[in-house]
Scaffold this motif. Structure first.
Motif, PDB file in Angstrom:
ATOM      1  N   VAL A 296       4.957  -0.395  -8.249  1.00 22.43           N
ATOM      2  CA  VAL A 296       4.380   0.955  -7.731  1.00 22.43           C
ATOM      3  C   VAL A 296       3.249   1.357  -8.537  1.00 22.43           C
ATOM      4  CG1 VAL A 296       5.111   3.344  -7.701  1.00 22.43           C
ATOM      5  CG2 VAL A 296       6.673   1.728  -7.310  1.00 22.43           C
ATOM      6  N   GLY A 297       2.945   0.912  -9.641  1.00 16.54           N
ATOM      7  CA  GLY A 297       1.894   1.390 -10.508  1.00 16.54           C
ATOM      8  C   GLY A 297       0.520   0.575  -9.860  1.00 16.54           C
TER       9      GLY A 297
ATOM     10  N   GLY B   1       0.769  -1.230  -0.070  1.00 16.85           N
ATOM     11  CA  GLY B   1       0.106   0.123   0.032  1.00 16.85           C
ATOM     12  C   GLY B   1       0.692   1.290   0.111  1.00 16.85           C
ATOM     13  N   PRO B   2       0.190   2.301   0.051  1.00 17.46           N
ATOM     14  CA  PRO B   2       1.050   3.846  -0.034  1.00 17.46           C
ATOM     15  C   PRO B   2       2.150   3.875   0.982  1.00 17.46           C
ATOM     16  CG  PRO B   2      -1.291   4.115  -0.094  1.00 17.46           C
ATOM     17  CD  PRO B   2      -1.245   2.690   0.298  1.00 17.46           C
ATOM     18  N   ASN B   3       1.954   3.036   2.115  1.00 13.74           N
ATOM     19  CA  ASN B   3       3.209   3.189   3.411  1.00 13.74           C
ATOM     20  C   ASN B   3       4.352   2.373   2.791  1.00 13.74           C
ATOM     21  OD1 ASN B   3       1.249   4.744   4.960  1.00 13.74           O
ATOM     22  ND2 ASN B   3       0.702   2.848   6.128  1.00 13.74           N
ATOM     23  N   ASP B   4       4.369   1.566   1.654  1.00 16.13           N
ATOM     24  CA  ASP B   4       5.397   0.874   1.325  1.00 16.13           C
ATOM     25  C   ASP B   4       6.113   1.731   0.147  1.00 16.13           C
ATOM     26  OD1 ASP B   4       5.179  -1.532   2.911  1.00 16.13           O
ATOM     27  OD2 ASP B   4       3.172  -1.674   1.695  1.00 16.13           O
ATOM     28  N   VAL B   5       5.678   2.674  -0.297  1.00 12.77           N
ATOM     29  CA  VAL B   5       6.265   3.288  -1.560  1.00 12.77           C
ATOM     30  C   VAL B   5       7.616   4.013  -1.214  1.00 12.77           C
ATOM     31  CG1 VAL B   5       5.964   5.554  -3.092  1.00 12.77           C
ATOM     32  CG2 VAL B   5       3.887   4.083  -2.500  1.00 12.77           C
TER      33      VAL B   5
ATOM     34  N   ASP C  27      12.242  14.439 -10.582  1.00 15.19           N
ATOM     35  CA  ASP C  27      13.465  14.012  -9.352  1.00 15.19           C
ATOM     36  C   ASP C  27      14.759  14.060 -10.196  1.00 15.19           C
ATOM     37  OD1 ASP C  27      13.487  12.998  -6.511  1.00 15.19           O
ATOM     38  OD2 ASP C  27      15.164  12.367  -7.811  1.00 15.19           O
ATOM     39  N   ASP C  28      15.954  14.542  -9.346  1.00 18.96           N
ATOM     40  CA  ASP C  28      17.042  14.516 -10.156  1.00 18.96           C
ATOM     41  C   ASP C  28      17.702  13.221 -10.482  1.00 18.96           C
ATOM     42  OD1 ASP C  28      17.228  17.226  -9.696  1.00 18.96           O
ATOM     43  OD2 ASP C  28      18.393  17.119  -7.793  1.00 18.96           O
TER      44      ASP C  28
ATOM     45  N   HIS D  28      -4.599   3.118  -5.102  1.00 21.48           N
ATOM     46  CA  HIS D  28      -4.585   4.510  -4.066  1.00 21.48           C
ATOM     47  C   HIS D  28      -4.393   5.700  -4.966  1.00 21.48           C
ATOM     48  CE1 HIS D  28      -4.919   1.536  -0.699  1.00 21.48           C
ATOM     49  NE2 HIS D  28      -3.971   1.048  -1.379  1.00 21.48           N
ATOM     50  N   PRO D  29      -5.231   6.211  -5.692  1.00 17.75           N
ATOM     51  CA  PRO D  29      -4.989   7.320  -6.489  1.00 17.75           C
ATOM     52  C   PRO D  29      -4.165   8.443  -5.983  1.00 17.75           C
ATOM     53  CG  PRO D  29      -7.090   6.679  -6.749  1.00 17.75           C
ATOM     54  CD  PRO D  29      -6.593   6.116  -5.655  1.00 17.75           C
ATOM     55  N   HIS D  30      -4.023   8.717  -4.694  1.00 15.86           N
ATOM     56  CA  HIS D  30      -3.243   9.743  -4.076  1.00 15.86           C
ATOM     57  C   HIS D  30      -1.829   9.772  -4.275  1.00 15.86           C
ATOM     58  CE1 HIS D  30      -3.438   7.159  -0.330  1.00 15.86           C
ATOM     59  NE2 HIS D  30      -2.307   7.831  -0.197  1.00 15.86           N
ATOM     60  N   VAL D  31      -1.503   8.577  -4.427  1.00 12.67           N
ATOM     61  CA  VAL D  31       0.297   7.950  -4.801  1.00 12.67           C
ATOM     62  C   VAL D  31       0.279   8.707  -5.993  1.00 12.67           C
ATOM     63  CG1 VAL D  31       1.730   6.401  -5.184  1.00 12.67           C
ATOM     64  CG2 VAL D  31      -0.056   5.945  -3.315  1.00 12.67           C
ATOM     65  N   ASN D  32      -0.430   8.967  -6.820  1.00 10.78           N
ATOM     66  CA  ASN D  32      -0.126   9.910  -8.023  1.00 10.78           C
ATOM     67  C   ASN D  32       0.771  11.178  -7.782  1.00 10.78           C
ATOM     68  OD1 ASN D  32      -1.281   7.964  -9.735  1.00 10.78           O
ATOM     69  ND2 ASN D  32      -3.297   9.024  -9.773  1.00 10.78           N
ATOM     70  N   GLU D  33       0.276  11.844  -6.675  1.00  9.10           N
ATOM     71  CA  GLU D  33       1.019  13.083  -6.575  1.00  9.10           C
ATOM     72  C   GLU D  33       2.649  12.703  -6.202  1.00  9.10           C
ATOM     73  OE1 GLU D  33       0.131  16.147  -6.543  1.00  9.10           O
ATOM     74  OE2 GLU D  33      -1.941  15.249  -7.454  1.00  9.10           O
ATOM     75  N   THR D  34       2.915  11.614  -5.616  1.00 11.30           N
ATOM     76  CA  THR D  34       4.234  11.023  -5.387  1.00 11.30           C
ATOM     77  C   THR D  34       4.945  10.743  -6.635  1.00 11.30           C
ATOM     78  OG1 THR D  34       3.807  10.183  -3.259  1.00 11.30           O
ATOM     79  CG2 THR D  34       5.658   9.450  -4.381  1.00 11.30           C
TER      80      THR D  34
END
Length: 218
Positions: free
Chosen positions: A116-117, A89-93, A136-137, A123-129
């Protein structure tokens, strides 16, 4: 998951000749035991099947695989995470990000992007991440962001895909431009007209590699 038993099994099936070829294919960046993909899948079949009923992800096993000097064990970790993806889930990203930024190369990145996809789809809010990763660099994180929707077909978030690709236009990095091409080519099988419009809109900023790969089927 029993890491020590699995590593012992892999060592028993090691093939130095195959290891040399596998190492050369990966530009001598990693050590290999010489366990090819079909054999690797056979050796992990039973333990992966058992893991499908697990109540939690065995991150200790994943970390042990990632710390192992043999590249096949990183492939095992990616395969294991795919097998238990229902538990992620999101906590594993953040954990997955750490893996992506350690021993980074296309072979593991292109497995982690699907994992990740799947989390982002649920959990669509992960799209912001992923939008953050797209600028990212670390170009490996950008590659994951670009390709995390592969094989979404009718569930593709085209607005998100466009924003992420636009964030990466004008790049000289091969692995980024190749990822853009793959994302477009994959979605062209579902909506070729969308891909045609996208390429025409951004043709002047797309790398020739991205255009060539992205328009292969349109």
């Amino acid at each position: 998951m029993d890491f020590d038993a699995l590593l012992a099994d892999f060592r028993e099936h090691a093939d130095p000749v195959k290891a040399d070829g596998m190492r050369a294919y990966m530009r001598d960046q990693f050590d290999f035991l010489g366990v090819p993909t079909p054999l690797r899948k056979t050796l992990t079949k039973v333990s992966f099947a058992e893991s499908r009923t697990a109540a939690a992800v065995d991150w200790g096993f994943v970390d042990a695989c990632w710390e192992c000097p043999y590249r096949e064990l990183q492939y095992v970790a990616v395969g294991y995470l795919s097998t238990v993806s229902r538990l992620l889930g999101p906590n594993d990203v953040d954990r997955l990000k750490r893996l992506a930024q350690t021993k980074s190369w296309w072979d593991t990145i292109d497995g982690l992007d699907r994992i990740v996809g799947d989390i982002a789809l649920a959990h669509p809010h992960v799209n912001e991440t992923l939008l953050e990763w797209s600028i990212d660099d670390d170009f490996w994180l950008r590659r994951i962001a670009i390709d995390h929707q592969l094989q979404r077909k009718g569930r593709m978030d085209t607005a998100l895909l466009e924003r992420i690709i636009v964030n990466n236009l004008g790049q000289k990095e091969f692995f980024v431009n190749k990822a853009i091409g793959w994302a477009l080519r994959d979605y062209s099988k579902t909506d070729p007209e969308w891909v045609r419009r996208f390429v025409e809109t951004y043709r002047d900023r797309l790398a020739p590699l991205s255009i060539r790969e992205g328009t292969k089927y349109v």
